[in-house]
Design a protein around this motif. Structure first.
Motif, PDB file in Angstrom:
ATOM      1  N   ARG A  21      22.672 -11.917  -0.914  1.00 40.58           N
ATOM      2  CA  ARG A  21      22.808 -13.369  -0.750  1.00 40.58           C
ATOM      3  C   ARG A  21      24.006 -13.688   0.136  1.00 40.58           C
ATOM      4  NH1 ARG A  21      27.049 -15.607  -3.155  1.00 40.58           N
ATOM      5  NH2 ARG A  21      27.737 -14.987  -5.224  1.00 40.58           N
ATOM      6  N   ALA A  22      23.984 -14.877   0.687  1.00 40.63           N
ATOM      7  CA  ALA A  22      25.085 -15.318   1.540  1.00 40.63           C
ATOM      8  C   ALA A  22      26.297 -15.662   0.683  1.00 40.63           C
ATOM      9  CB  ALA A  22      24.661 -16.537   2.353  1.00 40.63           C
ATOM     10  N   PRO A  23      27.489 -15.511   1.223  1.00 42.40           N
ATOM     11  CA  PRO A  23      28.695 -15.891   0.460  1.00 42.40           C
ATOM     12  C   PRO A  23      28.708 -17.389   0.167  1.00 42.40           C
ATOM     13  CG  PRO A  23      29.270 -14.631   2.437  1.00 42.40           C
ATOM     14  CD  PRO A  23      27.814 -14.947   2.528  1.00 42.40           C
ATOM     15  N   ARG A  24      29.177 -17.725  -1.027  1.00 42.15           N
ATOM     16  CA  ARG A  24      29.413 -19.126  -1.375  1.00 42.15           C
ATOM     17  C   ARG A  24      30.779 -19.512  -0.817  1.00 42.15           C
ATOM     18  NH1 ARG A  24      27.473 -17.736  -7.283  1.00 42.15           N
ATOM     19  NH2 ARG A  24      25.233 -18.067  -7.040  1.00 42.15           N
ATOM     20  N   PRO A  25      31.032 -20.804  -0.694  1.00 46.29           N
ATOM     21  CA  PRO A  25      32.343 -21.227  -0.173  1.00 46.29           C
ATOM     22  C   PRO A  25      33.490 -20.590  -0.963  1.00 46.29           C
ATOM     23  CG  PRO A  25      30.867 -23.104  -0.330  1.00 46.29           C
ATOM     24  CD  PRO A  25      30.155 -21.941  -0.991  1.00 46.29           C
ATOM     25  N   GLY A  26      34.424 -20.004  -0.246  1.00 50.95           N
ATOM     26  CA  GLY A  26      35.600 -19.388  -0.865  1.00 50.95           C
ATOM     27  C   GLY A  26      35.433 -17.922  -1.208  1.00 50.95           C
ATOM     28  N   GLU A  27      34.215 -17.399  -1.198  1.00 53.33           N
ATOM     29  CA  GLU A  27      34.021 -15.984  -1.518  1.00 53.33           C
ATOM     30  C   GLU A  27      34.396 -15.122  -0.316  1.00 53.33           C
ATOM     31  OE1 GLU A  27      30.585 -15.719  -4.914  1.00 53.33           O
ATOM     32  OE2 GLU A  27      29.896 -15.840  -2.844  1.00 53.33           O
ATOM     33  N   VAL A  28      35.092 -14.030  -0.601  1.00 57.13           N
ATOM     34  CA  VAL A  28      35.556 -13.115   0.433  1.00 57.13           C
ATOM     35  C   VAL A  28      34.804 -11.792   0.277  1.00 57.13           C
ATOM     36  CG1 VAL A  28      37.564 -11.860   1.321  1.00 57.13           C
ATOM     37  CG2 VAL A  28      37.828 -14.205   0.461  1.00 57.13           C
ATOM     38  N   ASP A  29      34.268 -11.298   1.380  1.00 55.57           N
ATOM     39  CA  ASP A  29      33.549 -10.026   1.352  1.00 55.57           C
ATOM     40  C   ASP A  29      34.455  -8.925   0.830  1.00 55.57           C
ATOM     41  OD1 ASP A  29      31.342  -8.300   1.845  1.00 55.57           O
ATOM     42  OD2 ASP A  29      32.304  -7.629   3.694  1.00 55.57           O
ATOM     43  N   LYS A  36      25.756  -7.789   1.982  1.00 51.33           N
ATOM     44  CA  LYS A  36      24.963  -6.863   2.787  1.00 51.33           C
ATOM     45  C   LYS A  36      23.754  -7.565   3.378  1.00 51.33           C
ATOM     46  CE  LYS A  36      27.468  -3.320   1.466  1.00 51.33           C
ATOM     47  NZ  LYS A  36      28.455  -2.795   2.389  1.00 51.33           N
ATOM     48  N   THR A  37      23.327  -7.103   4.544  1.00 46.69           N
ATOM     49  CA  THR A  37      22.054  -7.548   5.085  1.00 46.69           C
ATOM     50  C   THR A  37      20.950  -6.840   4.291  1.00 46.69           C
ATOM     51  OG1 THR A  37      21.884  -5.750   6.679  1.00 46.69           O
ATOM     52  CG2 THR A  37      23.057  -7.769   7.396  1.00 46.69           C
ATOM     53  N   ASP A  38      19.717  -7.306   4.445  1.00 46.18           N
ATOM     54  CA  ASP A  38      18.603  -6.626   3.781  1.00 46.18           C
ATOM     55  C   ASP A  38      18.501  -5.174   4.236  1.00 46.18           C
ATOM     56  OD1 ASP A  38      17.565  -8.615   2.046  1.00 46.18           O
ATOM     57  OD2 ASP A  38      16.548  -9.593   3.727  1.00 46.18           O
ATOM     58  N   ALA A  39      18.713  -4.932   5.531  1.00 42.79           N
ATOM     59  CA  ALA A  39      18.630  -3.560   6.062  1.00 42.79           C
ATOM     60  C   ALA A  39      19.731  -2.676   5.475  1.00 42.79           C
ATOM     61  CB  ALA A  39      18.715  -3.579   7.589  1.00 42.79           C
ATOM     62  N   GLU A  40      20.929  -3.202   5.364  1.00 46.96           N
ATOM     63  CA  GLU A  40      22.032  -2.427   4.786  1.00 46.96           C
ATOM     64  C   GLU A  40      21.753  -2.115   3.318  1.00 46.96           C
ATOM     65  OE1 GLU A  40      25.897  -4.037   7.325  1.00 46.96           O
ATOM     66  OE2 GLU A  40      25.127  -5.258   5.664  1.00 46.96           O
ATOM     67  N   PHE A  41      21.253  -3.090   2.581  1.00 46.13           N
ATOM     68  CA  PHE A  41      20.943  -2.884   1.170  1.00 46.13           C
ATOM     69  C   PHE A  41      19.827  -1.846   1.032  1.00 46.13           C
ATOM     70  CE2 PHE A  41      19.802  -3.773  -3.173  1.00 46.13           C
ATOM     71  CZ  PHE A  41      20.959  -4.267  -3.759  1.00 46.13           C
ATOM     72  N   ASP A  42      18.774  -1.978   1.867  1.00 43.10           N
ATOM     73  CA  ASP A  42      17.677  -1.003   1.851  1.00 43.10           C
ATOM     74  C   ASP A  42      18.196   0.411   2.067  1.00 43.10           C
ATOM     75  OD1 ASP A  42      15.791  -3.029   1.504  1.00 43.10           O
ATOM     76  OD2 ASP A  42      15.232  -3.087   3.639  1.00 43.10           O
ATOM     77  N   ALA A  43      19.119   0.573   3.019  1.00 46.62           N
ATOM     78  CA  ALA A  43      19.675   1.899   3.312  1.00 46.62           C
ATOM     79  C   ALA A  43      20.434   2.447   2.110  1.00 46.62           C
ATOM     80  CB  ALA A  43      20.587   1.834   4.541  1.00 46.62           C
ATOM     81  N   MET A  44      21.158   1.571   1.417  1.00 46.90           N
ATOM     82  CA  MET A  44      21.902   2.011   0.223  1.00 46.90           C
ATOM     83  C   MET A  44      20.938   2.438  -0.884  1.00 46.90           C
ATOM     84  SD  MET A  44      25.061  -0.721   0.143  1.00 46.90           S
ATOM     85  CE  MET A  44      25.965   0.092  -1.202  1.00 46.90           C
ATOM     86  N   VAL A  45      19.855   1.688  -1.065  1.00 48.83           N
ATOM     87  CA  VAL A  45      18.843   2.052  -2.070  1.00 48.83           C
ATOM     88  C   VAL A  45      18.248   3.403  -1.718  1.00 48.83           C
ATOM     89  CG1 VAL A  45      16.567   1.463  -3.017  1.00 48.83           C
ATOM     90  CG2 VAL A  45      18.297  -0.330  -2.737  1.00 48.83           C
TER      91      VAL A  45
END
Length: 168
Positions: A21-29, A36-45
């Motif tokens: 999901r996208a960061p909410r206001p004030g959230e820091v990566d 993560k993007t969907d592709a990055e998450f897929d790679a981790m899975v």
């Protein structure tokens, strides 16, 4: 609740979960979540990098194994803020895990809290409410249940529950 428990018990480790999901206001990566993007998450899975992961409210969330290992290597107990299906997956992989189900006093109160955040669309709220109803049916599989009807009382109960299971 978890923040309050960790203020009382700073030795309890907390992992940084990954999410699509996208960061909410004030959230820091890298602080609240690792975004993560969907592709990055897929790679981790695909690489087996998650202890658990699940679809929640239209997005994916997961607990990286590396985060769990980092905290456990420090000799501290670990507290995970994860959904019900993730909790059940952790219990299957780590039989000494203690599952605590935190539930709202009612579905109406949950909806009020979600709307009060002002961060989610009506569609997202409806999805979350539908999932919450299904999750409540799985609460019996957990080691303990706490109703979050009063934050101070529920936090004290969570702290007491953590300490009781640690002393076993």
């Amino acid at each position: 609740m978890v923040s309050a428990v960790r203020r009382a018990r700073p030795d309890l480790g907390l992992t940084v979960s990954a999410t699509t999901r996208a960061p909410r206001p004030g959230e820091v990566d890298g602080v609240a979540y690792s975004f993560k993007t969907d592709a990055e998450f897929d790679a981790m899975v695909e690489a087996g990098e998650f202890l658990e992961w699940a679809h929640v409210a239209g997005h994916r969330y997961g607990t990286p194994v590396s985060e769990v290992e980092r905290v456990l290597a420090s000799g501290h107990s670990l507290i995970l803020e994860i959904d019900v299906q993730g909790g059940l997956n952790v219990k299957r992989l780590m039989d000494d895990a203690v599952l605590v189900f935190i539930e709202p006093p009612s579905m109406e109160e949950l909806e009020r809290r979600l709307r009060g955040r002002g961060t989610e669309s009506d569609e997202d709220i409806a999805l979350r409410l539908g999932q919450a109803a299904g999750e409540t049916a799985l609460a019996a599989s957990y080691d303990a249940r706490i109703v979050n009807d009063d934050l101070d009382r529920a936090t004290a109960e969570l702290l007491s529950t953590v300490e009781a299971f640690e002393s076993e």
